[in-house]
Design a protein around this motif. Sequence first.
Motif, mmCIF file in Angstrom:
data_model
loop_
_atom_site.group_PDB
_atom_site.id
_atom_site.type_symbol
_atom_site.label_atom_id
_atom_site.label_comp_id
_atom_site.label_asym_id
_atom_site.label_seq_id
_atom_site.Cartn_x
_atom_site.Cartn_y
_atom_site.Cartn_z
ATOM 1 N N MET A 1 33.384 52.617 17.073
ATOM 2 C CA MET A 1 33.556 51.850 15.849
ATOM 3 C C MET A 1 32.424 50.819 15.764
ATOM 4 O O MET A 1 32.129 50.133 16.726
ATOM 5 N N LEU A 2 31.798 50.747 14.606
ATOM 6 C CA LEU A 2 30.716 49.783 14.388
ATOM 7 C C LEU A 2 31.257 48.527 13.724
ATOM 8 O O LEU A 2 32.029 48.611 12.777
ATOM 9 N N SER A 3 30.809 47.398 14.193
ATOM 10 C CA SER A 3 31.156 46.157 13.505
ATOM 11 C C SER A 3 30.213 45.991 12.314
ATOM 12 O O SER A 3 29.195 46.683 12.203
ATOM 13 N N ALA A 4 30.540 45.078 11.429
ATOM 14 C CA ALA A 4 29.694 44.832 10.257
ATOM 15 C C ALA A 4 28.301 44.389 10.682
ATOM 16 O O ALA A 4 27.298 44.828 10.101
ATOM 17 N N ASP A 5 28.228 43.532 11.708
ATOM 18 C CA ASP A 5 26.926 43.065 12.180
ATOM 19 C C ASP A 5 26.119 44.199 12.814
ATOM 20 O O ASP A 5 24.907 44.280 12.629
ATOM 21 N N GLU A 6 26.794 45.078 13.568
ATOM 22 C CA GLU A 6 26.092 46.207 14.175
ATOM 23 C C GLU A 6 25.524 47.137 13.106
ATOM 24 O O GLU A 6 24.388 47.589 13.213
ATOM 25 N N ALA A 7 26.305 47.407 12.063
ATOM 26 C CA ALA A 7 25.846 48.271 10.974
ATOM 27 C C ALA A 7 24.646 47.640 10.275
ATOM 28 O O ALA A 7 23.654 48.316 9.984
ATOM 29 N N ALA A 8 24.717 46.323 10.043
ATOM 30 C CA ALA A 8 23.599 45.626 9.405
ATOM 31 C C ALA A 8 22.362 45.677 10.292
ATOM 32 O O ALA A 8 21.240 45.892 9.799
ATOM 33 N N ASP A 9 22.549 45.509 11.601
ATOM 34 C CA ASP A 9 21.419 45.594 12.532
ATOM 35 C C ASP A 9 20.786 46.990 12.508
ATOM 36 O O ASP A 9 19.557 47.124 12.562
ATOM 37 N N LEU A 10 21.620 48.028 12.424
ATOM 38 C CA LEU A 10 21.100 49.399 12.370
ATOM 39 C C LEU A 10 20.281 49.622 11.102
ATOM 40 O O LEU A 10 19.209 50.221 11.146
ATOM 41 N N ILE A 11 20.778 49.122 9.980
ATOM 42 C CA ILE A 11 20.050 49.275 8.710
ATOM 43 C C ILE A 11 18.715 48.542 8.795
ATOM 44 O O ILE A 11 17.679 49.066 8.363
ATOM 45 N N GLU A 12 18.724 47.365 9.366
ATOM 46 C CA GLU A 12 17.476 46.615 9.505
ATOM 47 C C GLU A 12 16.506 47.304 10.466
ATOM 48 O O GLU A 12 15.290 47.278 10.247
ATOM 49 N N ALA A 13 17.014 47.963 11.484
ATOM 50 C CA ALA A 13 16.149 48.719 12.405
ATOM 51 C C ALA A 13 15.517 49.908 11.677
ATOM 52 O O ALA A 13 14.344 50.227 11.889
ATOM 53 N N ILE A 14 16.286 50.505 10.810
ATOM 54 C CA ILE A 14 15.749 51.612 10.008
ATOM 55 C C ILE A 14 14.663 51.086 9.075
ATOM 56 O O ILE A 14 13.596 51.691 8.935
ATOM 57 N N ALA A 15 14.918 49.936 8.472
ATOM 58 C CA ALA A 15 13.970 49.362 7.522
ATOM 59 C C ALA A 15 12.670 48.928 8.185
ATOM 60 O O ALA A 15 11.586 49.179 7.661
ATOM 61 N N THR A 16 12.778 48.308 9.338
ATOM 62 C CA THR A 16 11.577 47.739 9.952
ATOM 63 C C THR A 16 10.807 48.727 10.827
ATOM 64 O O THR A 16 9.580 48.692 10.864
ATOM 65 N N ARG A 17 11.545 49.615 11.527
ATOM 66 C CA ARG A 17 10.871 50.490 12.489
ATOM 67 C C ARG A 17 11.070 51.973 12.199
ATOM 68 O O ARG A 17 10.620 52.813 12.969
ATOM 69 N N GLN A 18 11.783 52.270 11.117
ATOM 70 C CA GLN A 18 12.186 53.662 10.837
ATOM 71 C C GLN A 18 12.782 54.278 12.098
ATOM 72 O O GLN A 18 12.421 55.377 12.519
ATOM 73 N N ASP A 19 13.716 53.553 12.657
ATOM 74 C CA ASP A 19 14.364 53.901 13.916
ATOM 75 C C ASP A 19 15.329 55.070 13.706
ATOM 76 O O ASP A 19 16.388 54.924 13.101
ATOM 77 N N ARG A 20 14.943 56.239 14.224
ATOM 78 C CA ARG A 20 15.757 57.454 14.044
ATOM 79 C C ARG A 20 17.080 57.365 14.814
ATOM 80 O O ARG A 20 18.103 57.885 14.358
ATOM 81 N N ALA A 21 17.056 56.748 15.955
ATOM 82 C CA ALA A 21 18.290 56.618 16.742
ATOM 83 C C ALA A 21 19.296 55.733 15.999
ATOM 84 O O ALA A 21 20.497 56.030 15.976
ATOM 85 N N ALA A 22 18.791 54.671 15.380
ATOM 86 C CA ALA A 22 19.675 53.797 14.604
ATOM 87 C C ALA A 22 20.250 54.564 13.416
ATOM 88 O O ALA A 22 21.437 54.449 13.105
#
Length: 185
Positions: A1-22
């Motif tokens: 289960m993802l918390s709201a902060d974890e989900a936001a961190d994943l989206i930001e990782a996608i935005a900044t680094r195009q993080d495929r794992a995120a």
Amino acid sequence: MLSADEAADLIEAIATRQDRAAFARLFNHFAPRMKAFIMRGGADAEAAQEVAQEALIMVWRKAASFDRTRASATTWLYTIARNKRIDLLRRNNRPAIDVEDWLTFFAPEDADADKSVLAGQTYTRVKELLSGLSPDQLLVIEKAFFEDKTHTAIAEELKLPLGTVKSRIRLALGRLRDALEKDES
């Protein structure tokens, strides 16, 4: 289960680094939930799966527009899914435009007898010419001139390169112009 902060961190990782794992982690968590959300809105399982995937692809593309100060990650994600579901409903409820229907645009409403005859002849000729186009050319002409879509929007909708859409329109218009010029001579 993802918390709201974890989900936001994943989206930001996608935005900044195009993080495929995120993205994979976000996808694995939200895809089934979005599918269920869309199915509750009345879509069948196949359509819901497609909409959920389109929504998450949009997340990959638009991650940089996410702002955690304006909305939670979950709200942002489900808003995208809801908008994609609305797009699906609009696509499915839009009646198909028949060549016969298009040609009503050429017929004048109030005209004298000579103009009515000429309009009827023009109608018939344009109908013949349109039916002589290739299906690919007819489709892009329909979208450009009768659905009033831009070349870019047509390319995105049909998943074609922009140059291909422009070429098909140019070729179709050239064929129509050549045929009409032959008629006049």
